[in-house]
Design a protein around this motif. Structure first.
Motif, PDB file in Angstrom:
ATOM      1  N   VAL A  61       0.838  -1.203   0.000  1.00 37.46           N
ATOM      2  CA  VAL A  61       0.000   0.000   0.000  1.00 37.46           C
ATOM      3  C   VAL A  61       0.870   1.248   0.000  1.00 37.46           C
ATOM      4  O   VAL A  61       0.613   2.212  -0.728  1.00 37.46           O
ATOM      5  CB  VAL A  61      -0.957  -0.014   1.210  1.00 37.46           C
ATOM      6  CG1 VAL A  61      -1.737   1.300   1.294  1.00 37.46           C
ATOM      7  CG2 VAL A  61      -1.926  -1.189   1.108  1.00 37.46           C
ATOM      8  N   ARG A  62       1.931   1.237   0.809  1.00 46.26           N
ATOM      9  CA  ARG A  62       2.832   2.392   0.843  1.00 46.26           C
ATOM     10  C   ARG A  62       3.495   2.598  -0.514  1.00 46.26           C
ATOM     11  O   ARG A  62       3.613   3.725  -1.001  1.00 46.26           O
ATOM     12  CB  ARG A  62       3.895   2.218   1.933  1.00 46.26           C
ATOM     13  CG  ARG A  62       3.341   2.182   3.344  1.00 46.26           C
ATOM     14  CD  ARG A  62       4.448   2.426   4.364  1.00 46.26           C
ATOM     15  NE  ARG A  62       5.511   1.419   4.291  1.00 46.26           N
ATOM     16  CZ  ARG A  62       5.504   0.273   4.943  1.00 46.26           C
ATOM     17  NH1 ARG A  62       4.460  -0.044   5.717  1.00 46.26           N
ATOM     18  NH2 ARG A  62       6.514  -0.563   4.859  1.00 46.26           N
ATOM     19  N   HIS A  63       3.963   1.503  -1.123  1.00 50.26           N
ATOM     20  CA  HIS A  63       4.596   1.627  -2.436  1.00 50.26           C
ATOM     21  C   HIS A  63       3.627   2.235  -3.446  1.00 50.26           C
ATOM     22  O   HIS A  63       4.002   3.140  -4.212  1.00 50.26           O
ATOM     23  CB  HIS A  63       5.048   0.247  -2.942  1.00 50.26           C
ATOM     24  CG  HIS A  63       6.063  -0.415  -2.076  1.00 50.26           C
ATOM     25  ND1 HIS A  63       6.247  -1.776  -2.052  1.00 50.26           N
ATOM     26  CD2 HIS A  63       6.949   0.107  -1.187  1.00 50.26           C
ATOM     27  CE1 HIS A  63       7.206  -2.072  -1.197  1.00 50.26           C
ATOM     28  NE2 HIS A  63       7.643  -0.949  -0.660  1.00 50.26           N
ATOM     29  N   ALA A  64       2.397   1.741  -3.462  1.00 51.03           N
ATOM     30  CA  ALA A  64       1.408   2.229  -4.433  1.00 51.03           C
ATOM     31  C   ALA A  64       1.092   3.699  -4.202  1.00 51.03           C
ATOM     32  O   ALA A  64       0.939   4.468  -5.153  1.00 51.03           O
ATOM     33  CB  ALA A  64       0.138   1.387  -4.348  1.00 51.03           C
ATOM     34  N   CYS A  65       0.970   4.085  -2.939  1.00 47.50           N
ATOM     35  CA  CYS A  65       0.667   5.491  -2.628  1.00 47.50           C
ATOM     36  C   CYS A  65       1.768   6.410  -3.137  1.00 47.50           C
ATOM     37  O   CYS A  65       1.480   7.477  -3.705  1.00 47.50           O
ATOM     38  CB  CYS A  65       0.486   5.675  -1.121  1.00 47.50           C
ATOM     39  SG  CYS A  65      -1.034   4.959  -0.456  1.00 47.50           S
ATOM     40  N   VAL A  66       3.032   6.004  -2.941  1.00 53.14           N
ATOM     41  CA  VAL A  66       4.142   6.851  -3.385  1.00 53.14           C
ATOM     42  C   VAL A  66       4.255   6.835  -4.900  1.00 53.14           C
ATOM     43  O   VAL A  66       4.381   7.889  -5.545  1.00 53.14           O
ATOM     44  CB  VAL A  66       5.465   6.389  -2.746  1.00 53.14           C
ATOM     45  CG1 VAL A  66       6.640   7.170  -3.334  1.00 53.14           C
ATOM     46  CG2 VAL A  66       5.416   6.569  -1.240  1.00 53.14           C
ATOM     47  N   GLN A  67       4.189   5.641  -5.495  1.00 53.19           N
ATOM     48  CA  GLN A  67       4.402   5.530  -6.937  1.00 53.19           C
ATOM     49  C   GLN A  67       3.294   6.222  -7.727  1.00 53.19           C
ATOM     50  O   GLN A  67       3.560   7.089  -8.560  1.00 53.19           O
ATOM     51  CB  GLN A  67       4.498   4.053  -7.337  1.00 53.19           C
ATOM     52  CG  GLN A  67       5.794   3.408  -6.899  1.00 53.19           C
ATOM     53  CD  GLN A  67       5.759   1.899  -6.979  1.00 53.19           C
ATOM     54  OE1 GLN A  67       4.705   1.292  -7.186  1.00 53.19           O
ATOM     55  NE2 GLN A  67       6.908   1.277  -6.806  1.00 53.19           N
ATOM     56  N   HIS A  68       2.048   5.856  -7.461  1.00 50.06           N
ATOM     57  CA  HIS A  68       0.986   6.494  -8.242  1.00 50.06           C
ATOM     58  C   HIS A  68       0.708   7.910  -7.751  1.00 50.06           C
ATOM     59  O   HIS A  68       0.271   8.758  -8.537  1.00 50.06           O
ATOM     60  CB  HIS A  68      -0.298   5.664  -8.199  1.00 50.06           C
ATOM     61  CG  HIS A  68      -1.300   6.124  -9.211  1.00 50.06           C
ATOM     62  ND1 HIS A  68      -1.054   6.074 -10.566  1.00 50.06           N
ATOM     63  CD2 HIS A  68      -2.541   6.678  -9.073  1.00 50.06           C
ATOM     64  CE1 HIS A  68      -2.097   6.559 -11.226  1.00 50.06           C
ATOM     65  NE2 HIS A  68      -3.009   6.939 -10.350  1.00 50.06           N
ATOM     66  N   GLY A  69       0.981   8.166  -6.461  1.00 52.52           N
ATOM     67  CA  GLY A  69       0.850   9.539  -5.988  1.00 52.52           C
ATOM     68  C   GLY A  69       1.794  10.463  -6.730  1.00 52.52           C
ATOM     69  O   GLY A  69       1.412  11.551  -7.177  1.00 52.52           O
ATOM     70  N   ALA A  70       3.047  10.030  -6.907  1.00 55.90           N
ATOM     71  CA  ALA A  70       4.018  10.832  -7.654  1.00 55.90           C
ATOM     72  C   ALA A  70       3.601  10.966  -9.108  1.00 55.90           C
ATOM     73  O   ALA A  70       3.668  12.062  -9.689  1.00 55.90           O
ATOM     74  CB  ALA A  70       5.407  10.196  -7.551  1.00 55.90           C
ATOM     75  N   LEU A  71       3.144   9.871  -9.695  1.00 52.76           N
ATOM     76  CA  LEU A  71       2.795   9.909 -11.105  1.00 52.76           C
ATOM     77  C   LEU A  71       1.545  10.757 -11.342  1.00 52.76           C
ATOM     78  O   LEU A  71       1.498  11.571 -12.274  1.00 52.76           O
ATOM     79  CB  LEU A  71       2.585   8.487 -11.629  1.00 52.76           C
ATOM     80  CG  LEU A  71       2.536   8.342 -13.144  1.00 52.76           C
ATOM     81  CD1 LEU A  71       3.131   7.008 -13.568  1.00 52.76           C
ATOM     82  CD2 LEU A  71       1.112   8.442 -13.663  1.00 52.76           C
TER      83      LEU A  71
END
Length: 409
Positions: free
Chosen positions: A225-235
């Motif tokens: 969940v943390r990875h997804a939040c950072v990755q798609h949040g940045a994108l």
């Protein structure tokens, strides 16, 4: 890992669902598109609001703001209930509330009534964010990526269509007709989706306060969940940065387009919907990693194309296409990945994920506007490039986690 502490004691993972007819997934995609369109209806109608209700153009913009805040509140406060409530009655209630407030919006005599109704519409029309985790649950694991992709196609089409069709209908028949049409479409597609959904057995018991309290623990305990939040949040932040200020470039002295013509550039965003099915199939065959990395690289390349697009229209079109494919692929891949890791808390994972993405988009849009004023279009493109690099820096952590902890969902 899957954190079972997020569930009531002695509740196991949900059983593997029975086979579901493909028609249901198609209807879920159409329903999601019709529902998400309600969030964006007001954007092409602001002048019509001000002329009809006798308010300044600047004041009419409050309707768009209320829709966005309402949607964010609905995601945070209502979507988590998908983990502990039967989805058919939950969706039926959300649909009813949405349609009632769409009708109220159509009949609004004053701007404040329209704004309040729009906020309620935004909060209740979180139907797509309930349907996406449900689609992932109902899909066979080997087809989960493709199913999530198909529902996302409905979402993207609804977002683009609401701006184009809403503006056309509003011009021909008035803004009230747009809300009446939205009420009919939402009711019809939603009722069909609810009718086709399979009946569910008993759902886990958890208090509403306990449900919301579990959200921070989900972020703390679940790396995916943390990875997804950072990755798609940045994108998504990168996407919002350039898209927020793009109209200023298109209406500048160099291009000289009208606002109406500039808005048509949004149609190039449909490239993301066209490319989505391939991404879904690739996720099912090879996992989400390849698509996540590809989406971040496309966004990085898009930043360079956007920079050239300040003076070259072909480069601008290429940038828009690449950015929209990237944001669509990232959404599909990251959702498919977190749904595989947290089968017991998909709705809550989707809540955390979407809230993080919305916050990143809002902050990035504000930063981009400031950069445009200080450094021009090149500064905005630099913001997009930096955010894409931030997303790429998390990729080794994601790969290491998934190698050591393969998903079980």
């Amino acid at each position: 890992m899957t954190d079972t502490s997020l569930l009531p004691r002695d509740v196991d993972a949900p059983p593997r669902p029975a086979p579901v007819r493909p028609l249901l997934f198609l209807v879920m995609a159409v329903c999601s598109g019709a529902a998400v369109a309600n969030i964006y209806l007001a954007q092409p109608l602001l002048k019509l609001f001000s002329d009809s209700l006798g308010v300044p153009h600047s004041s009419a913009g409050i309707v768009v703001t209320c829709a966005q805040f309402g949607y964010a509140a609905g995601i945070l406060l209502l979507v988590p209930m998908g983990d502990v409530r039967r989805r058919r009655p939950l969706l039926a209630v959300l649909l009813t509330v949405t349609v009632v407030f769409l009708l109220l919006a159509a009949a609004s005599p004053e701007l404040w009534v329209l704004a309040a109704a729009t906020a309620a519409i935004g909060a209740a029309t979180v139907i797509p964010q309930v349907l996406v985790p449900l689609a992932a649950e109902l899909a066979p694991p080997e087809k989960r990526g493709a199913v999530v992709a198909n529902v996302q196609i409905g979402l993207m089409t609804g977002i683009v269509g609401s701006r184009v069709i809403g503006g056309a209908v509003g011009q021909l028949a008035g803004w009230r007709a747009v809300y009446l049409l939205a009420a009919v479409l939402t009711a019809a597609t939603g009722a069909l989706a609810v009718h086709l959904l399979p009946k569910e057995g008993a759902r886990p018991a958890m208090s509403y306060t306990g449900l919301l309290a579990s959200l921070p623990r989900l972020v703390r305990d679940e790396p995916s969940v943390r990875h997804a939040c950072v990755q798609h949040g940045a994108l998504f932040g990168a996407y919002s940065a350039t898209w927020t200020t793009l109209v200023l470039v298109l209406t500048s002295d160099h291009y000289g387009y009208s606002s109406a013509v500039a808005g048509l550039f949004g149609l190039f965003g449909l490239a993301g919907a066209v490319a989505a099915p391939w991404a879904g199939r690739s996720i099912d065959r090879r996992g989400a990693h390849l698509i996540i990395v590809a989406s971040l690289l496309l966004t990085l390349v898009s930043a360079g194309a956007y920079a050239l697009g300040g003076t070259k229209p072909i480069a601008l079109i290429v940038a828009i296409v690449l950015a929209n494919i990237g944001v669509q692929w990232s959404q599909i891949a990251n959702q498919a990945r977190i749904f595989a890791y947290v089968p017991n808390a998909r709705s809550r994972a989707n809540t955390v994920y979407m809230v993080a993405v919305f916050l990143s988009g809002a902050i990035s849009a504000a930063v981009a506007s400031a950069c445009f004023g200080a450094y021009g279009w090149g500064g905005v493109c630099a913001v997009q490039a930096v955010l894409a690099v931030i997303g790429l820096l998390t990729v080794p952590l994601m790969r290491r986690h998934d190698r050591l902890n393969p998903p079980v969902g």
